[in-house]
Design a protein around this motif. Structure first.
Motif, mmCIF file in Angstrom:
data_model
loop_
_atom_site.group_PDB
_atom_site.id
_atom_site.type_symbol
_atom_site.label_atom_id
_atom_site.label_comp_id
_atom_site.label_asym_id
_atom_site.label_seq_id
_atom_site.Cartn_x
_atom_site.Cartn_y
_atom_site.Cartn_z
ATOM 1 N N GLY A 109 0.823 -1.213 0.000
ATOM 2 C CA GLY A 109 0.000 0.000 0.000
ATOM 3 C C GLY A 109 0.853 1.256 0.000
ATOM 4 O O GLY A 109 0.597 2.199 -0.749
ATOM 5 N N LYS A 110 1.887 1.254 0.826
ATOM 6 C CA LYS A 110 2.790 2.398 0.900
ATOM 7 C C LYS A 110 3.478 2.627 -0.450
ATOM 8 O O LYS A 110 3.627 3.769 -0.895
ATOM 9 C CB LYS A 110 3.833 2.158 1.998
ATOM 10 N N SER A 111 3.884 1.550 -1.118
ATOM 11 C CA SER A 111 4.513 1.672 -2.442
ATOM 12 C C SER A 111 3.546 2.234 -3.468
ATOM 13 O O SER A 111 3.922 3.075 -4.293
ATOM 14 C CB SER A 111 5.021 0.315 -2.922
ATOM 15 N N LEU A 112 2.300 1.768 -3.420
ATOM 16 C CA LEU A 112 1.298 2.274 -4.359
ATOM 17 C C LEU A 112 1.044 3.767 -4.134
ATOM 18 O O LEU A 112 0.954 4.545 -5.091
ATOM 19 C CB LEU A 112 0.004 1.480 -4.232
ATOM 20 N N ILE A 113 0.943 4.167 -2.877
ATOM 21 C CA ILE A 113 0.725 5.585 -2.575
ATOM 22 C C ILE A 113 1.940 6.409 -3.005
ATOM 23 O O ILE A 113 1.801 7.495 -3.574
ATOM 24 C CB ILE A 113 0.392 5.777 -1.081
ATOM 25 N N GLY A 114 3.138 5.889 -2.760
ATOM 26 C CA GLY A 114 4.349 6.568 -3.215
ATOM 27 C C GLY A 114 4.378 6.721 -4.727
ATOM 28 O O GLY A 114 4.804 7.761 -5.254
ATOM 29 N N PHE A 115 3.916 5.708 -5.434
ATOM 30 C CA PHE A 115 3.836 5.767 -6.893
ATOM 31 C C PHE A 115 2.894 6.894 -7.322
ATOM 32 O O PHE A 115 3.211 7.674 -8.230
ATOM 33 C CB PHE A 115 3.369 4.417 -7.449
ATOM 34 N N CYS A 116 1.748 6.990 -6.671
ATOM 35 C CA CYS A 116 0.787 8.056 -6.957
ATOM 36 C C CYS A 116 1.435 9.426 -6.736
ATOM 37 O O CYS A 116 1.298 10.331 -7.570
ATOM 38 C CB CYS A 116 -0.448 7.885 -6.074
#
Length: 150
Positions: A88-95
């Motif tokens: 989840g943290k990686s996905l948010i960082g990607f955003c």
């Protein structure tokens, strides 16, 4: 690995949303809005990205798009089997990285006030609560993160 979602991902995305949000139905009193999203339209619009493990296994997804000079993060969900592994943290960082790439100043999102875990996760990621209001029958908590440009 994070990549744009394709039509063939819709089933995994829907399964992930069901898995991630079903536990909130009782607390909210109805299905959380992300469970009933039009994922096919969002995929077609290029708003959905998926995370896959090294072996290609689906781990989670995120829905975001630019709106009013900011990136709006509409939905992020992780499969229970991948929970607690930083997906989840990686996905948010990607955003956030995509927002910076587009020169946007901030990422905005909301969560349901009954999703207690989110109310502590987002501040740890640098998001600040900006308000609370009821929309479409849901009690929402709004957050924003101002982005530093590279």
């Amino acid at each position: 690995m994070i990549r744009p979602a394709v039509e063939a991902d819709e089933s995994d995305i829907r399964t992930c949303a069901e898995s991630a949000y079903t536990r909130y139905i009782e607390a909210i009193g109805k299905r959380p809005a992300p469970m009933d999203a039009d994922f096919a339209a969002q995929i077609e619009a290029g708003e959905v990205h998926v995370s896959a493990a090294d072996d290609g296994a689906f781990q989670g997804f995120i829905v975001f798009f630019p709106e009013n000079g900011r990136m709006f993060l509409e939905n992020v969900a992780v499969m229970p089997s991948a929970a607690g592994k930083g997906v989840g943290k990686s996905l948010i960082g990607f955003c956030e990285d995509e927002a910076r790439r587009l020169g946007l100043a901030a990422v905005e999102l909301y969560t349901n006030e009954k999703m207690i875990e989110n109310l502590s996760i987002y501040p740890r990621l640098g998001y600040v609560e900006t308000g609370r209001r009821t929309e479409n029958g849901f009690n929402r908590v709004f957050f924003e993160k101002t982005l530093e440009q590279p």
